[in-house]
Design a protein around this motif. Structure first.
Motif, PDB file in Angstrom:
ATOM      1  N   HIS A 166      43.947  42.608  51.800  1.00 15.26           N
ATOM      2  CA  HIS A 166      43.130  41.640  51.325  1.00 15.26           C
ATOM      3  C   HIS A 166      44.439  41.514  50.002  1.00 15.26           C
ATOM      4  O   HIS A 166      44.712  42.323  49.465  1.00 15.26           O
ATOM      5  N   ILE A 168      46.130  39.847  46.573  1.00 16.25           N
ATOM      6  CA  ILE A 168      45.692  39.048  45.356  1.00 16.25           C
ATOM      7  C   ILE A 168      46.427  39.083  45.129  1.00 16.25           C
ATOM      8  O   ILE A 168      47.806  38.699  45.158  1.00 16.25           O
ATOM      9  N   VAL A 170      47.564  39.043  41.256  1.00 12.37           N
ATOM     10  CA  VAL A 170      47.554  40.366  39.894  1.00 12.37           C
ATOM     11  C   VAL A 170      48.916  39.693  38.103  1.00 12.37           C
ATOM     12  O   VAL A 170      49.541  38.931  38.779  1.00 12.37           O
ATOM     13  N   LYS A 240      46.407  44.029  48.310  1.00 15.08           N
ATOM     14  CA  LYS A 240      46.098  45.284  46.947  1.00 15.08           C
ATOM     15  C   LYS A 240      46.046  46.381  47.625  1.00 15.08           C
ATOM     16  O   LYS A 240      45.801  47.832  47.000  1.00 15.08           O
ATOM     17  N   GLN A 244      47.099  50.416  45.037  1.00 14.52           N
ATOM     18  CA  GLN A 244      45.658  50.443  44.221  1.00 14.52           C
ATOM     19  C   GLN A 244      46.494  51.799  42.835  1.00 14.52           C
ATOM     20  O   GLN A 244      45.960  51.691  41.629  1.00 14.52           O
ATOM     21  N   CYS A 247      47.291  49.556  40.181  1.00 14.62           N
ATOM     22  CA  CYS A 247      46.034  49.027  39.589  1.00 14.62           C
ATOM     23  C   CYS A 247      45.014  50.451  39.030  1.00 14.62           C
ATOM     24  O   CYS A 247      44.350  50.295  38.031  1.00 14.62           O
ATOM     25  N   GLU A 254      44.417  42.962  38.665  1.00 13.52           N
ATOM     26  CA  GLU A 254      43.636  41.624  39.397  1.00 13.52           C
ATOM     27  C   GLU A 254      43.292  40.996  38.847  1.00 13.52           C
ATOM     28  O   GLU A 254      42.414  40.954  38.294  1.00 13.52           O
TER      29      GLU A 254
END
Length: 292
Positions: A166, A168, A170, A240, A244, A247, A254
């Protein structure tokens, strides 16, 4: 009818390359042997299989039908012969893989480590290229296995999905605003270089929604994107699944989109008419099976 398997192998190579001279070179026989075999086949089958031209040959309708069936049959035979070898431990050989930098660092490395632990005497060679370049390397035989962005269609290549990712956006600071594509396109963006496949995917999707992305900064790797965001250089488009840790530790956050970008797939690719090497076969076995 007295047609031997070897004759069909010669026919298959000629039909695949559309060149008697190239088929002869690939099979280590003379061009006259290829021509004679084709003439005998045509005589035995009472039909013309090729149309001879000044630059190579083309298949007739009957030739296309025969090629399709013969290619399938030879593939089954070769697979059966090699499957026995696949179950044996590899004590030598090499694993030739092509993949992009991001996939190599963030996805393939654990499987390369596992493969090396199980087969320490197999030499691993990795080349980093774009998806289209990897397809060409497969066709020239420079690699046995490639990892490419999907969808990608080529009649000579078989591609199997192995990973979904995916894309994304950020930012350095937590942002509770839900962005539209129009709003995000106006932000100072950090993205991969334009020739990167994942960048092209995002660009194309935004364009399909009527928006042109013009990033303030373009970088050459996914890790540099993460570092840029952590240092407040802008909002970056990252994968994504490969972000991880950052994040989780709240080094990046995100951004919520009104409409999330569609997921995309990564697949492993190999030359359809060439049996996978034992090393490539064993490496594929290490990859997780995609659920339907």
């Amino acid at each position: 009818m007295n047609i031997k398997l070897e004759q069909y192998k010669i026919f298959n190579e000629a039909a695949s390359t559309l060149s008697f001279s190239l088929a002869a070179r690939n099979l280590f026989i003379s061009q006259s042997a290829v021509s004679q075999t084709i003439r005998l086949l045509e005589k035995e089958l009472h039909t013309q299989l090729f149309i001879r031209q000044s630059k190579g040959v083309i298949l007739t309708k009957e030739g296309k039908i025969l090629h399709q069936k013969i290619a399938q049959a030879l593939s089954l035979i070769t697979s059966a012969e090699n499957q026995i070898t696949h179950f044996q431990e590899l004590s030598q050989g090499e694993l030739l893989i092509g993949a992009g930098d991001t996939l190599s660092e963030n996805y393939l490395m654990p499987y390369l480590v596992s493969f090396h632990q199980q087969y320490p005497y197999v030499q691993i060679k990795m080349v980093n290229r774009t998806s289209l370049e990897i397809i060409e390397l497969l066709k020239t035989g420079d690699i046995d296995l490639g990892f490419v962005n999907m969808p990608l269609f080529d009649e000579a290549i078989t591609i199997q999905e192995c990973l979904q990712v995916h894309d994304i956006f950020v930012s350095q600071q937590k942002d509770n605003h839900i962005y539209t594509f129009k709003e995000l396109a106006k932000e100072p963006l950090v993205m991969l270089e334009k020739n990167a496949n994942s960048r092209q995917y995002v660009d194309d999707y935004f364009a399909s929604q009527g928006f042109l992305l013009q990033p303030a900064i373009e970088l050459g790797s996914h890790n540099l994107l993460l570092e840029a965001v952590k240092n407040g250089l802008g909002k970056a488009c990252v994968i994504k699944e490969f972000s991880q840790a950052e994040c989780l530790h709240q080094q990046i956050h995100e951004i919520q989109l009104e409409t999330p970008l569609p997921k995309r797939s990564i697949g492993y690719a190999y030359l359809s008419r060439k049996t996978l090497t034992p090393a490539a076969f064993k490496f594929i076995e290490l990859l997780p099976i995609m659920s339907k």
